[in-house]
Design an enzyme around this catalytic site. Structure first.
Site, mmCIF file in Angstrom:
data_model
loop_
_atom_site.group_PDB
_atom_site.id
_atom_site.type_symbol
_atom_site.label_atom_id
_atom_site.label_comp_id
_atom_site.label_asym_id
_atom_site.label_seq_id
_atom_site.Cartn_x
_atom_site.Cartn_y
_atom_site.Cartn_z
ATOM 1 N N ARG A 27 -10.492 11.380 -0.856
ATOM 2 C CA ARG A 27 -10.436 9.894 -1.465
ATOM 3 C C ARG A 27 -12.208 10.000 -2.124
ATOM 4 O O ARG A 27 -12.507 9.006 -2.588
ATOM 5 C CB ARG A 27 -9.425 8.777 -0.991
ATOM 6 C CG ARG A 27 -8.731 9.054 -0.225
ATOM 7 C CD ARG A 27 -7.859 7.496 -0.780
ATOM 8 N NE ARG A 27 -6.448 7.537 -0.867
ATOM 9 C CZ ARG A 27 -6.117 6.502 -0.577
ATOM 10 N NH1 ARG A 27 -6.368 5.588 -0.425
ATOM 11 N NH2 ARG A 27 -4.481 6.941 0.027
ATOM 12 N N ARG A 31 -13.150 3.211 -3.761
ATOM 13 C CA ARG A 31 -13.917 2.083 -3.454
ATOM 14 C C ARG A 31 -15.056 2.096 -2.765
ATOM 15 O O ARG A 31 -16.084 0.582 -2.430
ATOM 16 C CB ARG A 31 -12.832 1.028 -2.450
ATOM 17 C CG ARG A 31 -11.821 0.219 -3.449
ATOM 18 C CD ARG A 31 -10.820 -0.516 -2.372
ATOM 19 N NE ARG A 31 -10.254 0.656 -1.545
ATOM 20 C CZ ARG A 31 -9.210 0.523 -1.149
ATOM 21 N NH1 ARG A 31 -8.360 -0.511 -1.062
ATOM 22 N NH2 ARG A 31 -8.426 1.772 0.284
ATOM 23 N N ARG A 40 -12.759 -0.681 -11.787
ATOM 24 C CA ARG A 40 -10.634 -0.390 -12.113
ATOM 25 C C ARG A 40 -11.269 -2.266 -12.326
ATOM 26 O O ARG A 40 -10.121 -2.244 -12.577
ATOM 27 C CB ARG A 40 -11.654 -0.786 -9.748
ATOM 28 C CG ARG A 40 -10.245 -0.958 -9.280
ATOM 29 C CD ARG A 40 -9.313 -1.260 -8.819
ATOM 30 N NE ARG A 40 -8.139 -1.023 -7.836
ATOM 31 C CZ ARG A 40 -7.449 -2.547 -7.975
ATOM 32 N NH1 ARG A 40 -7.594 -2.702 -9.026
ATOM 33 N NH2 ARG A 40 -7.374 -2.961 -7.296
ATOM 34 N N ASP A 77 -2.312 9.073 -7.501
ATOM 35 C CA ASP A 77 -1.764 8.846 -6.547
ATOM 36 C C ASP A 77 -0.277 8.921 -6.603
ATOM 37 O O ASP A 77 0.141 9.501 -7.003
ATOM 38 C CB ASP A 77 -1.304 7.197 -6.467
ATOM 39 C CG ASP A 77 -1.117 6.595 -5.157
ATOM 40 O OD1 ASP A 77 -2.795 6.462 -4.681
ATOM 41 O OD2 ASP A 77 0.064 6.518 -4.166
ATOM 42 N N TYR A 154 7.839 5.517 1.551
ATOM 43 C CA TYR A 154 7.508 3.863 0.668
ATOM 44 C C TYR A 154 9.098 3.990 0.287
ATOM 45 O O TYR A 154 8.404 2.357 0.051
ATOM 46 C CB TYR A 154 6.237 5.403 -0.302
ATOM 47 C CG TYR A 154 5.204 4.265 1.108
ATOM 48 C CD1 TYR A 154 4.397 3.394 0.967
ATOM 49 C CD2 TYR A 154 4.555 6.151 0.890
ATOM 50 C CE1 TYR A 154 3.175 3.763 2.112
ATOM 51 C CE2 TYR A 154 3.388 6.004 1.957
ATOM 52 C CZ TYR A 154 2.720 5.279 2.201
ATOM 53 O OH TYR A 154 1.061 4.961 2.631
HETATM 54 O O1 CP3 Z 1 -9.006 11.270 -3.035
HETATM 55 C C1 CP3 Z 1 -8.582 11.172 -4.527
HETATM 56 O O2 CP3 Z 1 -10.014 10.575 -4.952
HETATM 57 C C2 CP3 Z 1 -8.313 10.847 -4.995
HETATM 58 C C3 CP3 Z 1 -7.310 9.922 -5.618
HETATM 59 C C4 CP3 Z 1 -5.743 9.774 -4.403
HETATM 60 C C5 CP3 Z 1 -6.017 8.416 -4.494
HETATM 61 N N1 CP3 Z 1 -4.695 8.282 -3.272
HETATM 62 C C6 CP3 Z 1 -6.216 7.553 -4.689
HETATM 63 C C7 CP3 Z 1 -6.342 6.242 -4.670
HETATM 64 C C8 CP3 Z 1 -5.044 10.506 -3.710
HETATM 65 C C9 CP3 Z 1 -5.404 11.878 -3.831
HETATM 66 C C10 CP3 Z 1 -4.236 9.912 -2.848
HETATM 67 C C11 CP3 Z 1 -3.147 9.919 -1.900
HETATM 68 C C12 CP3 Z 1 -2.071 9.083 -1.334
HETATM 69 N N2 CP3 Z 1 -1.863 8.195 -1.994
HETATM 70 C C13 CP3 Z 1 -1.583 9.380 -0.215
HETATM 71 C C14 CP3 Z 1 -1.155 10.346 0.816
HETATM 72 C C15 CP3 Z 1 -3.797 10.148 1.142
HETATM 73 C C16 CP3 Z 1 -3.528 9.385 2.236
HETATM 74 O O3 CP3 Z 1 -4.561 8.410 2.019
HETATM 75 O O4 CP3 Z 1 -2.966 9.720 3.319
HETATM 76 C C17 CP3 Z 1 -0.967 8.242 0.352
HETATM 77 C C18 CP3 Z 1 -0.476 7.401 1.390
HETATM 78 C C19 CP3 Z 1 -1.127 7.025 -0.738
HETATM 79 C C20 CP3 Z 1 -0.248 5.770 -1.085
HETATM 80 C C21 CP3 Z 1 -1.431 4.180 -1.312
HETATM 81 N N3 CP3 Z 1 -2.534 4.618 -2.058
HETATM 82 C C22 CP3 Z 1 -1.958 3.589 -0.330
HETATM 83 C C23 CP3 Z 1 -1.234 4.060 0.532
HETATM 84 C C24 CP3 Z 1 -2.487 2.743 -0.847
HETATM 85 C C25 CP3 Z 1 -3.087 1.200 -0.266
HETATM 86 C C26 CP3 Z 1 -4.577 1.880 1.105
HETATM 87 C C27 CP3 Z 1 -6.123 2.450 0.232
HETATM 88 O O5 CP3 Z 1 -5.916 3.051 0.407
HETATM 89 O O6 CP3 Z 1 -6.224 1.222 -0.750
HETATM 90 C C28 CP3 Z 1 -3.494 3.711 -2.280
HETATM 91 C C29 CP3 Z 1 -4.014 3.301 -3.052
HETATM 92 C C30 CP3 Z 1 -5.365 4.755 -3.737
HETATM 93 N N4 CP3 Z 1 -4.752 5.098 -3.914
HETATM 94 C C31 CP3 Z 1 -6.487 3.682 -4.077
HETATM 95 C C32 CP3 Z 1 -6.999 4.855 -4.233
HETATM 96 C C33 CP3 Z 1 -8.707 4.826 -5.053
HETATM 97 C C34 CP3 Z 1 -7.259 2.642 -3.773
HETATM 98 C C35 CP3 Z 1 -6.829 1.176 -4.376
HETATM 99 C C36 CP3 Z 1 -7.879 0.133 -5.256
HETATM 100 O O7 CP3 Z 1 -7.401 -1.263 -4.339
HETATM 101 O O8 CP3 Z 1 -8.372 0.415 -6.288
#
Ligand code: CP3
Length: 355
Positions: A27, A31, A40, A77, A154
């Site tokens: 990640r 944020r 964003r 994602d 999910y």
């Molecule tokens: O790593 C990186 O920089 C690449 C981008 C990336 C995101 N999600 C961006 C994101 C990657 C590799 C993921 C993978 C992902 N997404 C997983 C597997 C890895 C892990 O963290 O366990 C999972 C389970 C998801 C599903 C997901 N996406 C959730 C549960 C959430 C909400 C929780 C959170 O962290 O906000 C997201 C949203 C998400 N994906 C954000 C980002 C930057 C935040 C969105 C925002 O509000 O801007």
């Protein structure tokens, strides 16, 4: 394909010699960076950001402008696949992902389409092209997808969950239906990751965030086996080079030996697992990626340096380690602390153990 100027990540994932341990951060575009929050906001919703290749490219490169990281990871994602399958994905502030049309009936599984990556997921492939044009071989680009089990969690629950009781009920009440769902997700993920490889990613990773909630036998059957089937069908051997594949199961520490025989080149490990014990368990079969507790970044610089050095001492410069956090970086971490971490890893001089 532009040759890589910095191929440390690829070499370490393939257990080849490196001049220093590569580092990237799960990640890393997200944020905790003010420039991410600004973009964003401009995009509106998270999915608008993800589906806009120009903005997705910009976000991918943001952490690389700040830090001397050894890899870029595609900004996207894991839920793009269920989104493309028509489940109606929304991200609600403070609640995470929500599907407006979750899997509820047998029909829902039967009717699920297998997305054509060049159609419904074209925005991802376009973003990869733009990112590689900008990177010009500076560092490798990592593509990724979710594990079928984690995606199914999910899709059946309809959102995140503490215990994912709906899908765990399905496993016992309707096991054949769960298998049918996983089979569709295997097929969709193979097509998706192979399309990312064809579009130019240099490595791939499969995120299995929820495999660790399963009982040991169920993990092997419902989580690891589908990942194995995917790996077997990926075009990882290109003419002149290998696209390394990493699998990461959160809470998967007890399964490392089985994971090491999955066909993956490397295993991601969370911070609840000892890196030294993991190294011992997997031997020379696979590389390891991880596994600093993401909470370390809340500490002061001295604490961060010490924790990172202790971790680096496990391999002490021997091949097969990619430095990373044990899970995604927390959104309220000070970006300056990330700079301290990257600098610590880069300036570490390993003393290889004599035996
Ligand atoms: O790593 C990186 O920089 C690449 C981008 C990336 C995101 N999600 C961006 C994101 C990657 C590799 C993921 C993978 C992902 N997404 C997983 C597997 C890895 C892990 O963290 O366990 C999972 C389970 C998801 C599903 C997901 N996406 C959730 C549960 C959430 C909400 C929780 C959170 O962290 O906000 C997201 C949203 C998400 N994906 C954000 C980002 C930057 C935040 C969105 C925002 O509000 O801007």
């Amino acid at each position: 394909m532009t040759p890589l100027k910095n191929d440390r990540l690829i070499r370490a994932l393939l257990r080849q010699e490196v001049d220093r341990t590569p580092i990237w951060i799960m990640r890393q575009a997200g944020r905790y960076l003010p420039e991410y929050r600004a973009l964003r906001q401009k995009a509106g919703t998270f999915m608008e950001l993800v589906q806009n290749p120009t903005l997705a490219c910009e976000v991918t490169l943001q952490p690389l402008a700040r830090y001397d990281l050894d890899a870029a990871i595609l900004f996207s994602d894991i839920l793009t696949i269920p989104h493309a399958m028509g489940l109606g994905l929304e991200f609600v502030a403070g609640e995470g992902p929500i599907f407006t049309k979750p899997i509820r009936h047998e029909q829902d599984v039967q009717n699920l389409p297998i997305p054509d990556p060049s159609e419904e997921l074209n925005y991802v492939l376009d973003a990869i092209g733009l990112i590689q044009n900008e990177l010009k071989g500076r560092v490798p680009l990592i593509g990724f997808g979710g594990s079928p089990w984690t995606l199914a969690c999910y899709m059946v629950e309809g959102s995140g969950s503490k215990d994912f009781s709906k899908i765990r009920a399905m496993r016992y009440a309707r096991p054949a239906l769960l298998e049918a769902l996983l089979d569709k997700l295997i097929e969709a993920t193979v097509a998706y990751l192979n399309a990312q490889i064809a579009a130019g990613v240099n490595a791939v990773m499969i995120f299995d965030t929820w495999g660790g909630i399963l009982s040991p036998n169920d993990y092997l059957h419902f989580s690891l086996k589908p990942m194995q089937k995917i790996i077997a069908q990926l075009n990882l051997n290109q003419n002149d080079r290998r696209i390394p594949c990493t699998i990461f199961t959160k809470n998967g520490g007890q399964h490392l030996s089985a994971m090491a025989s999955s066909g993956a080149d490397a295993l991601g490990i969370d911070w609840m697992t000892s890196l030294a014990e993991a190294k011992h368990k997997v031997g020379d079969k696979v590389a390891l990626q991880g596994n600093l507790d993401p909470a370390v970044l809340y500490g002061n610089p001295g604490t961060i340096v010490q924790a990172a050095q202790e971790m680096l001492d496990v391999y002490a410069g021997a091949p097969g380690h990619v430095f990373n956090l044990g899970h995604g970086i927390y959104p309220d971490v000070d970006p300056e602390h990330v700079a301290v971490l990257v600098e610590t890893v880069h300036s570490y001089v390993g003393t290889r153990p004599i035996i």
